[in-house]
Design a protein around this motif. Structure first.
Motif, short mmCIF file in Angstrom:
data_model
loop_
_atom_site.label_atom_id
_atom_site.label_comp_id
_atom_site.label_asym_id
_atom_site.label_seq_id
_atom_site.Cartn_x
_atom_site.Cartn_y
_atom_site.Cartn_z
N ASN A 56 -2.06 24.38 3.29
CA ASN A 56 -2.04 23.02 2.78
C ASN A 56 -2.50 22.09 3.89
O ASN A 56 -1.94 22.10 4.99
N VAL A 57 -3.49 21.27 3.62
CA VAL A 57 -4.00 20.31 4.60
C VAL A 57 -4.02 18.94 3.94
O VAL A 57 -4.56 18.77 2.84
N SER A 58 -3.44 17.95 4.63
CA SER A 58 -3.40 16.60 4.10
C SER A 58 -3.77 15.62 5.21
O SER A 58 -3.16 15.62 6.28
N PHE A 59 -4.77 14.78 4.96
CA PHE A 59 -5.15 13.70 5.88
C PHE A 59 -4.98 12.38 5.14
O PHE A 59 -5.57 12.19 4.08
N GLN A 60 -4.16 11.49 5.69
CA GLN A 60 -3.94 10.20 5.07
C GLN A 60 -4.12 9.11 6.12
O GLN A 60 -3.60 9.22 7.23
N HIS A 61 -4.85 8.07 5.75
CA HIS A 61 -5.01 6.94 6.65
C HIS A 61 -4.94 5.66 5.83
O HIS A 61 -5.60 5.55 4.80
N GLN A 62 -4.14 4.72 6.29
CA GLN A 62 -4.06 3.40 5.64
C GLN A 62 -4.45 2.36 6.66
O GLN A 62 -3.95 2.34 7.78
N PHE A 63 -5.31 1.44 6.24
CA PHE A 63 -5.70 0.32 7.08
C PHE A 63 -5.53 -0.94 6.28
O PHE A 63 -6.07 -1.07 5.18
N GLN B 32 0.85 -1.18 0.00
CA GLN B 32 0.00 0.00 0.00
C GLN B 32 0.89 1.23 0.00
O GLN B 32 1.91 1.26 0.68
N SER B 33 0.48 2.22 -0.75
CA SER B 33 1.28 3.44 -0.83
C SER B 33 0.35 4.64 -0.97
O SER B 33 -0.67 4.57 -1.64
N GLN B 34 0.73 5.72 -0.30
CA GLN B 34 0.01 6.98 -0.44
C GLN B 34 1.03 8.10 -0.55
O GLN B 34 2.08 8.05 0.10
N SER B 35 0.70 9.11 -1.34
CA SER B 35 1.56 10.28 -1.40
C SER B 35 0.70 11.53 -1.58
O SER B 35 -0.39 11.47 -2.13
N SER B 36 1.22 12.61 -1.08
CA SER B 36 0.52 13.88 -1.20
C SER B 36 1.56 14.96 -1.49
O SER B 36 2.57 15.07 -0.79
N ALA B 37 1.33 15.72 -2.53
CA ALA B 37 2.22 16.83 -2.86
C ALA B 37 1.35 18.08 -3.02
O ALA B 37 0.42 18.10 -3.83
N GLN B 38 1.64 19.08 -2.21
CA GLN B 38 0.84 20.30 -2.24
C GLN B 38 1.75 21.51 -2.28
O GLN B 38 2.76 21.57 -1.59
N ASN B 39 1.39 22.47 -3.08
CA ASN B 39 2.11 23.73 -3.19
C ASN B 39 1.10 24.88 -3.18
O ASN B 39 0.03 24.77 -3.76
N ALA B 40 1.46 25.95 -2.51
CA ALA B 40 0.60 27.13 -2.51
C ALA B 40 1.48 28.38 -2.54
O ALA B 40 2.51 28.45 -1.87
N LEU B 41 1.06 29.36 -3.30
CA LEU B 41 1.78 30.62 -3.39
C LEU B 41 0.74 31.75 -3.41
O LEU B 41 -0.16 31.76 -4.24
N CYS B 42 0.86 32.63 -2.46
CA CYS B 42 -0.04 33.78 -2.39
C CYS B 42 0.77 35.07 -2.42
O CYS B 42 1.76 35.21 -1.71
N THR B 43 0.33 36.00 -3.24
CA THR B 43 0.92 37.34 -3.28
C THR B 43 -0.22 38.34 -3.14
O THR B 43 -1.20 38.28 -3.87
N SER B 44 -0.06 39.21 -2.15
CA SER B 44 -1.14 40.14 -1.88
C SER B 44 -0.57 41.52 -1.55
O SER B 44 0.47 41.64 -0.91
N GLY B 45 -1.26 42.55 -1.97
CA GLY B 45 -0.85 43.92 -1.64
C GLY B 45 -1.41 44.39 -0.31
O GLY B 45 -1.02 45.42 0.21
N GLY B 46 -2.33 43.59 0.26
CA GLY B 46 -2.93 43.96 1.54
C GLY B 46 -2.85 42.80 2.51
O GLY B 46 -1.94 41.98 2.47
#
Length: 145
Positions: free
Chosen positions: A76-83, A54-68
């Motif tokens: 980034n939120v990641s929930f992983q469960h293996q049973f 069994q294998s799980q992977s999560s790749a998350q990227n976020a970029l925010c640019t704001s003048g205010g």
């Protein structure tokens, strides 16, 4: 004339009996050579490979640019469960040796990247949250002789 017929029939009968005897003798001699499970047969070898992967992977990227003000952004939120409740069971018998490989493997990976560029407050922004759990109730069992 009757005597000639009887002699001729006896020769045919003897020829048939001799032919049958030769066929039976050849069958008795050849049968151990072609039998699979006989003492003259080659030794058996058993090989078995079993796996539960069994294998799980999560790749998350976020970029925010704001003048205010940046509020609750670029998270980034990641929930992983293996049973795994699987089992490996194996039984082998053989005269030439047995080989068995069993495995239960689980892997998880998470890659998170968050970047916030703001001209004001960055309240609740740019957070990386990762929750992972693995449960394995499986087992490996092998019997060889």
């Amino acid at each position: 004339m009757n005597k000639t017929k009887n002699i001729h029939n006896n020769k045919n009968d003897k020829l048939i009996v001799a032919s049958i005897a030769i066929v039976v003798a050849l069958a008795l001699i050849a049968s151990p050579l072609v039998a699979v499970d006989d003492a003259f047969a080659t030794k058996k070898k058993n090989k078995a490979n079993q796996s539960i992967d069994q294998s799980q992977s999560s790749a998350q990227n976020a970029l925010c640019t704001s003048g205010g003000t940046t509020f609750l952004s670029c998270n980034n939120v990641s929930f992983q469960h293996q049973f795994n409740s699987g089992n490996n069971a194996l039984a082998q018998t053989g005269q030439g040796g047995n080989s068995a490989e069993q495995s239960i493997s689980q892997s998880q990976s998470s890659s998170q990247n968050s970047q916030v560029v703001s001209g004001g407050d960055t309240i609740g922004s740019g957070n990386n949250i990762n929750v992972q759990s693995q449960t394995n109730t499986g087992s490996n069992a092998a019997a060889q002789s």
